[in-house]
Design a protein around this motif. Structure first.
Motif, PDB file in Angstrom:
ATOM      1  N   ASN A   3     -97.756 -43.481 -63.835  1.00 52.97           N
ATOM      2  CA  ASN A   3     -97.997 -42.228 -64.541  1.00 52.97           C
ATOM      3  C   ASN A   3     -96.684 -41.682 -65.077  1.00 52.97           C
ATOM      4  N   GLU A   4     -96.746 -41.139 -66.284  1.00 49.94           N
ATOM      5  CA  GLU A   4     -95.564 -40.612 -66.959  1.00 49.94           C
ATOM      6  C   GLU A   4     -95.803 -39.165 -67.366  1.00 49.94           C
ATOM      7  N   PRO A   5     -94.733 -38.344 -67.411  1.00 48.70           N
ATOM      8  CA  PRO A   5     -94.879 -36.987 -67.921  1.00 48.70           C
ATOM      9  C   PRO A   5     -95.312 -37.017 -69.390  1.00 48.70           C
ATOM     10  N   LEU A   6     -95.948 -35.959 -69.819  1.00 45.52           N
ATOM     11  CA  LEU A   6     -96.396 -35.860 -71.205  1.00 45.52           C
ATOM     12  C   LEU A   6     -95.184 -35.852 -72.125  1.00 45.52           C
ATOM     13  N   ASN A   7     -95.226 -36.702 -73.145  1.00 48.38           N
ATOM     14  CA  ASN A   7     -94.127 -36.828 -74.096  1.00 48.38           C
ATOM     15  C   ASN A   7     -94.696 -36.618 -75.494  1.00 48.38           C
ATOM     16  N   HIS A  40    -101.976 -41.296 -72.789  1.00 48.34           N
ATOM     17  CA  HIS A  40    -100.768 -40.506 -72.522  1.00 48.34           C
ATOM     18  C   HIS A  40    -101.122 -39.233 -71.765  1.00 48.34           C
ATOM     19  N   LEU A  41    -102.156 -38.543 -72.221  1.00 49.42           N
ATOM     20  CA  LEU A  41    -102.592 -37.315 -71.565  1.00 49.42           C
ATOM     21  C   LEU A  41    -103.082 -37.600 -70.147  1.00 49.42           C
ATOM     22  N   SER A  43    -102.285 -40.065 -68.184  1.00 48.28           N
ATOM     23  CA  SER A  43    -101.157 -40.415 -67.332  1.00 48.28           C
ATOM     24  C   SER A  43    -100.449 -39.166 -66.821  1.00 48.28           C
ATOM     25  N   ALA A  44    -100.225 -38.204 -67.705  1.00 45.59           N
ATOM     26  CA  ALA A  44     -99.544 -36.966 -67.311  1.00 45.59           C
ATOM     27  C   ALA A  44    -100.389 -36.166 -66.314  1.00 45.59           C
ATOM     28  N   VAL A  45    -101.676 -36.059 -66.577  1.00 40.30           N
ATOM     29  CA  VAL A  45    -102.553 -35.286 -65.696  1.00 40.30           C
ATOM     30  C   VAL A  45    -102.682 -35.975 -64.337  1.00 40.30           C
ATOM     31  N   GLY A  47    -100.516 -37.956 -62.978  1.00 38.60           N
ATOM     32  CA  GLY A  47     -99.234 -37.785 -62.311  1.00 38.60           C
ATOM     33  C   GLY A  47     -99.111 -36.402 -61.687  1.00 38.60           C
ATOM     34  N   LEU A  48     -99.574 -35.392 -62.410  1.00 41.83           N
ATOM     35  CA  LEU A  48     -99.569 -34.029 -61.875  1.00 41.83           C
ATOM     36  C   LEU A  48    -100.433 -33.926 -60.624  1.00 41.83           C
TER      37      LEU A  48
END
Length: 105
Positions: A3-7, A40-41, A43-45, A47-48
């Motif tokens: 998971n990656e932060p939103l970029n 992408h979204l 992954s960010a969610v 990860g959160l």
């Protein structure tokens, strides 16, 4: 997949590529770009949610060693984190994988 932060810069690149190559690839490129943006979204969610779950686990471990007053405060903090997870799941259902009652991590 990690998971990656939103970029947003990365998402902007995807949209720019889609616009540049639309005449060649058509609607299939729009569909592929949409899937990439959703990933992408997601992954960010996810990860959160993972970070929230890690914090809950740490607080639960701390609670085991705490006195009664501290346990009550920790329980309140855990409840707040659970509430945050519920809000994320409510407002971003299309990017949260739910398995049973717990989000898939």
């Amino acid at each position: 997949m990690k998971n990656e932060p939103l970029n947003l810069k990365e998402i902007k690149k995807l949209i720019e590529e889609c616009a540049k190559n639309y005449e060649i690839f058509g609607d299939a490129l729009i569909d592929a770009t949409f899937i990439d943006i959703k990933n992408h979204l997601k992954s960010a969610v996810q990860g959160l949610l993972q970070e929230i779950n890690k914090n809950i686990k740490r607080w639960e471990e701390t609670m085991e060693k705490a006195d009664e007053t501290t346990r009550e405060r920790i329980a309140s903090r855990i409840d707040e984190l659970e509430f945050c997870k519920d809000l994320i799941k409510k407002w971003m259902p299309d990017v949260v994988e739910v398995v049973g009652n717990e989000s898939s991590l």
